[in-house]
Motif scaffolding. Structure first.
Motif, PDB file in Angstrom:
ATOM      1  N   GLN A 167       0.846  -1.185   0.000  1.00  0.00           N
ATOM      2  CA  GLN A 167       0.000   0.000   0.000  1.00  0.00           C
ATOM      3  C   GLN A 167       0.882   1.236   0.000  1.00  0.00           C
ATOM      4  N   ALA A 168       0.499   2.224  -0.812  1.00  0.00           N
ATOM      5  CA  ALA A 168       1.376   3.361  -1.072  1.00  0.00           C
ATOM      6  C   ALA A 168       0.680   4.688  -0.819  1.00  0.00           C
ATOM      7  N   VAL A 169       1.491   5.698  -0.587  1.00  0.00           N
ATOM      8  CA  VAL A 169       1.063   7.091  -0.509  1.00  0.00           C
ATOM      9  C   VAL A 169       1.754   7.825  -1.657  1.00  0.00           C
ATOM     10  N   TRP A 170       0.980   8.523  -2.488  1.00  0.00           N
ATOM     11  CA  TRP A 170       1.542   9.216  -3.650  1.00  0.00           C
ATOM     12  C   TRP A 170       1.583  10.723  -3.409  1.00  0.00           C
ATOM     13  N   SER A 171       2.680  11.331  -3.800  1.00  0.00           N
ATOM     14  CA  SER A 171       2.796  12.785  -3.742  1.00  0.00           C
ATOM     15  C   SER A 171       2.010  13.415  -4.879  1.00  0.00           C
ATOM     16  N   GLY A 172       1.907  14.734  -4.853  1.00  0.00           N
ATOM     17  CA  GLY A 172       1.406  15.449  -6.006  1.00  0.00           C
ATOM     18  C   GLY A 172       2.446  15.450  -7.112  1.00  0.00           C
ATOM     19  N   GLU A 173       2.072  15.899  -8.292  1.00  0.00           N
ATOM     20  CA  GLU A 173       3.012  15.969  -9.406  1.00  0.00           C
ATOM     21  C   GLU A 173       4.005  17.108  -9.198  1.00  0.00           C
ATOM     22  N   PHE A 174       5.225  16.896  -9.657  1.00  0.00           N
ATOM     23  CA  PHE A 174       6.234  17.947  -9.603  1.00  0.00           C
ATOM     24  C   PHE A 174       7.106  17.895 -10.853  1.00  0.00           C
ATOM     25  N   ALA A 175       7.688  19.016 -11.208  1.00  0.00           N
ATOM     26  CA  ALA A 175       8.472  19.131 -12.440  1.00  0.00           C
ATOM     27  C   ALA A 175       9.959  18.991 -12.149  1.00  0.00           C
ATOM     28  N   ALA A 176      10.661  18.286 -13.037  1.00  0.00           N
ATOM     29  CA  ALA A 176      12.117  18.177 -12.980  1.00  0.00           C
ATOM     30  C   ALA A 176      12.630  17.827 -14.367  1.00  0.00           C
ATOM     31  N   GLY A 177      13.537  18.621 -14.878  1.00  0.00           N
ATOM     32  CA  GLY A 177      14.159  18.340 -16.166  1.00  0.00           C
ATOM     33  C   GLY A 177      13.203  18.328 -17.335  1.00  0.00           C
ATOM     34  N   GLY A 178      12.140  19.148 -17.274  1.00  0.00           N
ATOM     35  CA  GLY A 178      11.185  19.203 -18.364  1.00  0.00           C
ATOM     36  C   GLY A 178      10.177  18.069 -18.355  1.00  0.00           C
ATOM     37  N   HIS A 179      10.113  17.301 -17.265  1.00  0.00           N
ATOM     38  CA  HIS A 179       9.176  16.192 -17.135  1.00  0.00           C
ATOM     39  C   HIS A 179       8.380  16.334 -15.849  1.00  0.00           C
ATOM     40  N   GLU A 180       7.251  15.637 -15.793  1.00  0.00           N
ATOM     41  CA  GLU A 180       6.424  15.614 -14.586  1.00  0.00           C
ATOM     42  C   GLU A 180       6.582  14.255 -13.902  1.00  0.00           C
ATOM     43  N   TRP A 181       6.728  14.293 -12.570  1.00  0.00           N
ATOM     44  CA  TRP A 181       6.987  13.099 -11.788  1.00  0.00           C
ATOM     45  C   TRP A 181       6.040  13.024 -10.595  1.00  0.00           C
ATOM     46  N   ARG A 182       5.924  11.834 -10.014  1.00  0.00           N
ATOM     47  CA  ARG A 182       5.293  11.656  -8.712  1.00  0.00           C
ATOM     48  C   ARG A 182       6.161  10.722  -7.873  1.00  0.00           C
ATOM     49  N   LEU A 183       6.170  10.976  -6.582  1.00  0.00           N
ATOM     50  CA  LEU A 183       6.901  10.139  -5.647  1.00  0.00           C
ATOM     51  C   LEU A 183       5.925   9.162  -4.998  1.00  0.00           C
ATOM     52  N   CYS A 184       6.280   7.883  -5.012  1.00  0.00           N
ATOM     53  CA  CYS A 184       5.478   6.842  -4.372  1.00  0.00           C
ATOM     54  C   CYS A 184       6.200   6.393  -3.102  1.00  0.00           C
ATOM     55  N   TYR A 185       5.543   6.523  -1.962  1.00  0.00           N
ATOM     56  CA  TYR A 185       6.124   6.170  -0.664  1.00  0.00           C
ATOM     57  C   TYR A 185       5.379   4.964  -0.101  1.00  0.00           C
ATOM     58  N   LEU A 186       6.126   3.907   0.221  1.00  0.00           N
ATOM     59  CA  LEU A 186       5.542   2.664   0.732  1.00  0.00           C
ATOM     60  C   LEU A 186       5.982   2.461   2.181  1.00  0.00           C
ATOM     61  N   PRO A 187       5.126   2.811   3.150  1.00  0.00           N
ATOM     62  CA  PRO A 187       5.523   2.742   4.562  1.00  0.00           C
ATOM     63  C   PRO A 187       5.898   1.344   5.037  1.00  0.00           C
ATOM     64  N   LYS A 188       5.349   0.299   4.396  1.00  0.00           N
ATOM     65  CA  LYS A 188       5.672  -1.075   4.782  1.00  0.00           C
ATOM     66  C   LYS A 188       6.363  -1.836   3.645  1.00  0.00           C
ATOM     67  N   GLY A 189       6.878  -1.114   2.672  1.00  0.00           N
ATOM     68  CA  GLY A 189       7.582  -1.752   1.574  1.00  0.00           C
ATOM     69  C   GLY A 189       6.651  -2.265   0.491  1.00  0.00           C
ATOM     70  N   LEU A 190       7.257  -2.771  -0.582  1.00  0.00           N
ATOM     71  CA  LEU A 190       6.488  -3.238  -1.729  1.00  0.00           C
ATOM     72  C   LEU A 190       5.968  -4.663  -1.537  1.00  0.00           C
ATOM     73  N   MET A 191       6.777  -5.523  -0.936  1.00  0.00           N
ATOM     74  CA  MET A 191       6.427  -6.930  -0.794  1.00  0.00           C
ATOM     75  C   MET A 191       6.342  -7.311   0.686  1.00  0.00           C
ATOM     76  N   GLU A 192       5.497  -8.285   0.982  1.00  0.00           N
ATOM     77  CA  GLU A 192       5.390  -8.814   2.338  1.00  0.00           C
ATOM     78  C   GLU A 192       6.692  -9.516   2.701  1.00  0.00           C
ATOM     79  N   ARG A 193       7.250  -9.185   3.864  1.00  0.00           N
ATOM     80  CA  ARG A 193       8.491  -9.800   4.321  1.00  0.00           C
ATOM     81  C   ARG A 193       8.533  -9.734   5.841  1.00  0.00           C
ATOM     82  N   GLY A 194       9.441 -10.503   6.442  1.00  0.00           N
ATOM     83  CA  GLY A 194       9.510 -10.570   7.888  1.00  0.00           C
ATOM     84  C   GLY A 194       9.779  -9.236   8.540  1.00  0.00           C
ATOM     85  N   ASP A 195      10.724  -8.470   7.972  1.00  0.00           N
ATOM     86  CA  ASP A 195      11.083  -7.159   8.501  1.00  0.00           C
ATOM     87  C   ASP A 195      10.807  -6.125   7.415  1.00  0.00           C
ATOM     88  N   PRO A 196       9.612  -5.511   7.393  1.00  0.00           N
ATOM     89  CA  PRO A 196       9.264  -4.574   6.313  1.00  0.00           C
ATOM     90  C   PRO A 196      10.255  -3.419   6.221  1.00  0.00           C
TER      91      PRO A 196
END
Length: 201
Positions: free
Chosen positions: A56-85
Motif C-alpha cells: 500500500q502506497a502514498v503518492w505525492s502530487g506531481e512535480f516538475a524536474a528536467g522538463g518532465h512531470e513526476w510523482r513520488l510513491c512512498y511505501l511505509p511497509k515496503g512493496l512486498m510482504e516480508r519478515g522485517d518490512p
C-alpha cells in the motif's frame, strides 16, 4: 585499344587518405544535471501502523524536474510482504513525453529538515508511468521498525513526516566540471523544491 582518359579511376588509397585528412572530431558527455526536487509531507503519520500493509502506497502530487512531470510513491511497509518490512519509495514519470534517464535520491527528514535516512537510485531509463525493468528502481530507506522507534525525532508536533526527493535528469552537453555528492546525485536548493501533502485519516 587504350581506355579513354575520362574512364580512368584514380587509385583508391589516395582517395581514402584525402578523406581521412578531412575528418574532424568533437566530444560531448552525458551528465546528471542538478534539477531540484520535491518536499512531500504526510500528515497523520501515527496512523500508518494501523492503516497500511505491504504494497500500500502514498503518492505525492506531481512535480516538475528536467522538463518532465513526476510523482513520488512512498511505501511505509515496503512493496512486498516480508519478515522485517522496509520503508521504500520510487518515482514515476507521469507526463506522456519521450523516455528519459534520471537518477534520484529519497530522504526522510528529521524535525530540523536534515536527512535522517537516504537512499539513491540510478541513473536508469524511465518510461511513461513506469521505469525500465521489473521493478521501478526502488529506494529502500530504513526498516519500518527502526523508523517507528525513531518517530520522536522525525515526526513533528503536527504528526507529519517530511520526505524530500532530489531528481537529476540526464542531459547531453559539452565537457564541463561539476561537483556531486558521493552517491552521484546532486541536490537542489530550497528555492526550487515544490511541495505537496497527503493526509492519512
Amino acid at each position: 585499344m587504350s581506355p579513354s582518359p575520362s574512364l580512368i579511376v584514380p587509385p583508391l588509397h589516395g582517395a581514402c587518405l584525402c578523406a581521412f585528412h578531412a575528418l574532424t572530431s568533437s566530444s560531448v558527455r552525458a551528465r546528471l544535471q542538478p534539477i531540484g526536487g520535491h518536499l512531500f509531507r504526510i500528515r497523520g503519520y501515527s496512523l500508518v501502523d494501523r492503516m497500511f500493509v505491504a504494497g500500500q502506497a502514498v503518492w505525492s502530487g506531481e512535480f516538475a524536474a528536467g522538463g518532465h512531470e513526476w510523482r513520488l510513491c512512498y511505501l511505509p511497509k515496503g512493496l512486498m510482504e516480508r519478515g522485517d518490512p522496509v520503508v521504500s519509495a520510487f518515482i514515476s514519470l507521469v507526463n506522456h513525453t519521450e523516455d528519459t534517464s534520471a537518477a534520484y535520491r529519497v530522504s526522510i527528514l528529521d524535525r530540523f529538515g536534515s536527512p535522517a535516512y537516504s537512499s539513491a537510485v540510478g541513473p536508469r531509463l524511465f518510461k511513461y508511468l513506469r521505469s525500465e525493468g521489473k521493478e521501478p528502481g526502488m529506494a529502500e530507506l530504513v526498516s519500518a521498525e527502526e523508523l517507528k522507534r525513531a518517530a520522536d525525532r522525525l515526526v513533528d508536533d503536527e504528526d507529519c513526516l517530511h520526505i524530500r526527493c532530489d531528481v537529476n535528469v540526464l542531459s547531453i552537453d559539452k565537457e564541463a566540471d561539476e561537483h556531486r555528492s558521493a552517491d552521484g546525485c546532486t541536490e537542489g536548493t530550497a528555492a526550487n523544491y515544490s511541495k505537496s501533502e497527503y493526509t492519512i485519516q
